[in-house]
Design an enzyme around this catalytic site. Structure first.
Site, PDB file in Angstrom:
ATOM      1  N   CYS A   1     -18.843 -17.863  -1.501  1.00 44.41           N
ATOM      2  CA  CYS A   1     -19.030 -16.733  -2.970  1.00 44.41           C
ATOM      3  C   CYS A   1     -19.064 -14.917  -1.974  1.00 44.41           C
ATOM      4  O   CYS A   1     -19.630 -15.774  -1.015  1.00 44.41           O
ATOM      5  CB  CYS A   1     -19.531 -16.770  -4.223  1.00 44.41           C
ATOM      6  SG  CYS A   1     -19.342 -17.949  -5.126  1.00 44.41           S
TER       7      CYS A   1
ATOM      8  N   HIS B   1     -21.276 -10.835  -6.054  1.00 48.91           N
ATOM      9  CA  HIS B   1     -22.611 -11.158  -6.549  1.00 48.91           C
ATOM     10  C   HIS B   1     -23.680 -10.561  -5.838  1.00 48.91           C
ATOM     11  O   HIS B   1     -23.289 -10.341  -4.475  1.00 48.91           O
ATOM     12  CB  HIS B   1     -23.257 -12.544  -7.519  1.00 48.91           C
ATOM     13  CG  HIS B   1     -23.176 -13.615  -6.432  1.00 48.91           C
ATOM     14  ND1 HIS B   1     -24.789 -13.618  -5.678  1.00 48.91           N
ATOM     15  CD2 HIS B   1     -22.427 -14.276  -5.759  1.00 48.91           C
ATOM     16  CE1 HIS B   1     -24.669 -14.408  -4.407  1.00 48.91           C
ATOM     17  NE2 HIS B   1     -22.952 -15.338  -4.685  1.00 48.91           N
TER      18      HIS B   1
END
Length: 222
Positions: free
Chosen positions: A161, A142
């Site tokens: 992440c 992301h």
């Protein structure tokens, strides 16, 4: 050498390769590295997992539902210290059906089954774009509003992440002009939406601590 022996079986001609130890992302087409960028990966206490999957959709202007570990270890202690933390970080309190709850009516020492969600916008920790792929760890690639962190070294700073520098450039790699213009229009709207890629792409998140440089020298990492 043992890590590389296992890794070599997983490589494909067209793929995204997350080099966790090297903290970079590379896009390969026909075994040629066409694009590379810096990434932020999981810190040692919350490492980025090793996995192989397939990127098949994008989330544009994402909201962020706080993952259970971050909620329990990071957010809940802050809320208990000062409930104003929720408002200052644009966090909504929801039940498991997604219905809004009044934070003042919750016993934060025993909050029960609730979720925290942050709306899309410039403060959202996922930024403008998320690359989604099936995996049992609930991780993804992301954007981030904290782009100054890419200048740091090392960049093991996340909760698992992978934050990608210049992640919107991926659109040029994965989409033809017509699809790219459609996605760019959706991004510009500021509204949250899902976009299924016309063609999925393998992704490998891997870890190795030695590699050869362009001129054949051995490079070692911590």
């Amino acid at each position: 050498l043992e890590r590389w022996r296992w890794l070599a079986h997983e490589l494909e001609a067209n793929m995204l390769l997350v080099d966790i130890a090297g903290q970079r992302l590379t896009y390969f087409q026909q075994n040629q590295a066409l694009w590379q960028t810096r990434v932020i990966v999981g810190r040692p206490s919350r490492p980025t997992p090793l996995l192989k999957s397939t990127v098949n959709r994008l989330t544009l202007n994402p909201t962020w539902t706080v993952p259970p570990t971050i909620y329990r270890k990071d957010k809940l202690p802050e809320i208990r210290r000062d409930i104003a933390f929720l408002k200052s970080h644009d966090l909504q309190v929801l039940d498991r059906e997604g219905k809004s709850l009044d934070p003042e009516q919750i016993d934060w020492d025993n909050p029960g089954s609730i979720m925290l969600r942050q709306s899309a916008g410039p403060k959202n920790p996922l930024g403008e774009l998320v690359l989604r792929f099936a995996n049992p760890f609930s991780v993804y690639l992301h954007d981030t509003p904290n782009r100054e962190l890419f200048a740091k070294a090392p960049r093991a700073l996340s909760s698992g992440c992978v934050r990608v520098e210049g992640v919107t450039q991926v659109l040029d790699l994965l989409l033809d002009e017509a699809h790219r213009l459609s996605v760019e229009a959706k991004l510009a709207s500021g509204k949250t939406s899902e976009y299924r890629l016309p063609q999925s792409l393998p992704i490998l998140m891997a870890y190795w601590t030695a590699e050869a440089s362009a001129n054949g020298q051995a490079l070692y990492r911590p």
